[in-house]
Motif scaffolding. Sequence first.
Motif, short mmCIF file in Angstrom:
data_model
loop_
_atom_site.label_atom_id
_atom_site.label_comp_id
_atom_site.label_asym_id
_atom_site.label_seq_id
_atom_site.Cartn_x
_atom_site.Cartn_y
_atom_site.Cartn_z
N TYR A 446 0.84 -1.19 0.00
CA TYR A 446 0.00 0.00 0.00
C TYR A 446 0.88 1.24 0.00
CZ TYR A 446 -4.01 -2.98 1.07
OH TYR A 446 -4.99 -3.94 1.01
N LYS A 447 0.34 2.29 -0.58
CA LYS A 447 1.09 3.53 -0.79
C LYS A 447 0.78 4.56 0.29
CE LYS A 447 -0.50 6.42 -3.85
NZ LYS A 447 -0.67 7.72 -3.14
N ALA A 448 1.81 5.24 0.76
CA ALA A 448 1.64 6.38 1.66
C ALA A 448 1.91 7.66 0.88
CB ALA A 448 2.60 6.27 2.84
N ARG A 449 1.31 8.77 1.35
CA ARG A 449 1.46 10.04 0.67
C ARG A 449 1.59 11.14 1.71
NH1 ARG A 449 -3.37 12.07 -2.61
NH2 ARG A 449 -2.41 14.06 -2.12
N PRO A 450 1.97 12.35 1.33
CA PRO A 450 1.97 13.48 2.27
C PRO A 450 0.59 13.67 2.88
CG PRO A 450 3.17 14.08 0.29
CD PRO A 450 2.52 12.76 0.00
N LEU A 451 0.54 14.21 4.09
CA LEU A 451 -0.71 14.33 4.83
C LEU A 451 -1.29 15.74 4.79
CD1 LEU A 451 -0.02 12.04 7.93
CD2 LEU A 451 -1.17 11.48 5.78
N ASN A 452 -0.84 16.57 3.84
CA ASN A 452 -1.46 17.89 3.74
C ASN A 452 -2.93 17.73 3.37
OD1 ASN A 452 -0.05 16.97 1.27
ND2 ASN A 452 -0.96 18.78 0.31
N GLY A 453 -3.80 18.34 4.18
CA GLY A 453 -5.23 18.23 3.96
C GLY A 453 -5.85 16.96 4.47
N ALA A 454 -5.08 16.11 5.16
CA ALA A 454 -5.62 14.85 5.66
C ALA A 454 -6.76 15.07 6.65
CB ALA A 454 -4.52 14.02 6.32
N TRP A 455 -6.78 16.22 7.31
CA TRP A 455 -7.85 16.52 8.26
C TRP A 455 -9.22 16.49 7.58
CZ3 TRP A 455 -11.05 20.60 7.23
CH2 TRP A 455 -10.59 21.57 6.32
N ALA A 456 -9.26 16.65 6.25
CA ALA A 456 -10.52 16.72 5.51
C ALA A 456 -10.82 15.42 4.78
CB ALA A 456 -10.48 17.87 4.52
N SER A 457 -10.19 14.32 5.15
CA SER A 457 -10.33 13.09 4.37
C SER A 457 -10.78 11.89 5.18
CB SER A 457 -9.01 12.76 3.66
OG SER A 457 -7.97 12.52 4.60
N ALA A 458 -11.47 12.12 6.30
CA ALA A 458 -11.97 11.00 7.11
C ALA A 458 -13.07 10.25 6.36
CB ALA A 458 -12.51 11.53 8.43
N PRO A 459 -13.25 8.95 6.68
CA PRO A 459 -12.49 8.11 7.62
C PRO A 459 -11.17 7.65 7.03
CG PRO A 459 -14.28 6.85 6.67
CD PRO A 459 -14.44 8.25 6.16
N TYR A 460 -10.36 6.97 7.85
CA TYR A 460 -8.96 6.75 7.51
C TYR A 460 -8.60 5.29 7.24
CZ TYR A 460 -8.77 11.59 8.79
OH TYR A 460 -9.00 12.94 8.82
N LEU A 461 -7.39 5.10 6.76
CA LEU A 461 -6.84 3.89 6.15
C LEU A 461 -7.50 3.69 4.78
CD1 LEU A 461 -6.38 1.37 9.12
CD2 LEU A 461 -4.72 2.97 8.12
N HIS A 462 -6.89 2.83 3.99
CA HIS A 462 -7.36 2.69 2.60
C HIS A 462 -8.79 2.19 2.52
CE1 HIS A 462 -6.34 -1.56 3.35
NE2 HIS A 462 -7.18 -1.83 2.37
N ASN A 463 -9.25 1.49 3.55
CA ASN A 463 -10.61 0.95 3.52
C ASN A 463 -11.57 1.72 4.42
OD1 ASN A 463 -9.51 0.16 5.95
ND2 ASN A 463 -10.10 -1.99 5.79
N GLY A 464 -11.16 2.89 4.90
CA GLY A 464 -12.05 3.72 5.70
C GLY A 464 -12.48 3.08 7.01
N SER A 465 -11.61 2.28 7.59
CA SER A 465 -12.00 1.49 8.76
C SER A 465 -11.71 2.16 10.10
CB SER A 465 -11.28 0.13 8.73
OG SER A 465 -9.86 0.31 8.77
N VAL A 466 -11.20 3.39 10.07
CA VAL A 466 -10.91 4.12 11.31
C VAL A 466 -11.56 5.50 11.18
CG1 VAL A 466 -9.10 5.04 12.81
CG2 VAL A 466 -8.73 2.89 11.59
N PRO A 467 -12.44 5.88 12.12
CA PRO A 467 -13.25 7.09 11.91
C PRO A 467 -12.52 8.42 12.04
CG PRO A 467 -13.77 6.08 14.03
CD PRO A 467 -12.88 5.12 13.31
#
Length: 540
Positions: A446-467
Amino acid sequence: MIQGVGERAGKVLAQDAYGDGATRLVYLEQGWRPAETLWYYHADQGSVLMPYEVLVNLEQADNPRPFISPEHLTRFRLLNQHPTPNNPDGLPVGFARHKDRVGLTCAACHTTQINYRGTAMRIDGGPALIDMIGLFAAIEASLTATLADQAKLARFTAALPGPRRAAARDTLTETQAWFASYAAANHAPTREGFGRLDAVGRIINQTIRFTSDAKNSLTVDAPNSFPLLWDAPRHDYVQWTGFAGNAGAGSVGRNAGEVVGVFGQVEVQHYETEEAAKRGYKSTIEGNALVAMEESLRRLQSPVWPEELLPAIDRPLAARGEPLYAQHCVRCHALLDRDDPNRSVVAMVTDIEKVGTDPTSARNLATAKAPSGVLEGAISPTGQRYGATVSAVALLGDLVTRALSAQPLAAAQAMVNAKLHKQEKTPKQGEHREDPNDPSVSLLAYKARPLNGAWASAPYLHNGSVPTLYDLLLPATQRPRRFAVGRWEYDPKKVGRVSDGEVPFVLDTSLTGNSNAGHEYGTGLADADRWALLEYLKTL
């Protein structure tokens, strides 16, 4: 930082079905002008999901109100729009007309909204909360109800132009049959729900539909969140598994594959020789529009935490979190200056065994095979002959390569743009495996990327399994095992969306493809440090 609605024609409800209404809509400053936003929302990529006249005249299954009424579409977390010149019927974000058909465009899955205390914030390029499969089920139900109810059918028929009325029943029947066939071909034991789709699995099944028969479709059991799009054209590799490169014509190839998945049409041919194969495949894919969209996305910037609308960032606390980010995060999530016109992203690709997150998506991609169908014995883009079966990745590659062979100007322009922006093919970075004798091995990552703007991309992990981001910083055993998905209302403390209760959809992390394990980086911090790191993440 904050822009009004202006010419963007956005629309929100004061109260929606899930309690997330708003009385004010704003756009965050992301480098796009209103005209660019509106074009992105409704740009024709070549998707031909259904007849346009059916969608705009269809009633809801259990009442005579229009299917496309804002109150109804909001239930599926579609983003409503007022009518504009390029969207005269006020269809929601991400719907685009292609001749007499209507389909989807990138914005449907890559535009999001955050609500906080009565203000809605539209975020371009953010992962949508759309319930795509719920929407399709509702369309099919409405089609079935219209065919079964003479009053509904009469109203639908009367709404059509005179010459089209005689074919009304046939048009509805054909459209209903397609939706039923699509649902049957895409068996999904784990419901994807809001904000997720087994997009790659469903794209592969569309290629199978074009090359052999929908009955050969694969099970779709690896729901993925919709990736955020800012800086995507600046990555060396994209997609959750990092299998798609941006060098050469890679960007238009990736986007052509997306059009296949969202219901573009491709006329696959059996070519015996490379010379014959140069003719390519006829398709509805709008290659030039895909190139233009990629260049537009290059100008899109990540959103900055809007302190005018959300609680102000605690700067001293964030300063305490900065060295923690350097210690625990920056190795895979490099810092990026959103204002740097020459910014570029080197993706860090990590083996599924090392990162520990749900492996279903990566394993499905690496192992998926399908009958060659009409391609058996034909020449492939790499010069070999297809056998009776072929890897799903190669099958998709065939459709994309051949479709773009029929649109050489689009492919050439994508290559020129890649050179202009100094995007060259480079080795993948990170802790992952490579096997020159087995290319599928590199897909098990799986690929990681910079987290700029990550605050606006919930839920988290590639499968959205963490709120929330706070939950992601907890050990996996302490993360929520069940939580609600689909709310627009924001939780600025934990950094994510409100996820308590049972509405509108509950994600159960015990199901196949839904694991919330892994990514245990920084999870051993003391709670005070965890909050400091979280506050720093808001500043990115």
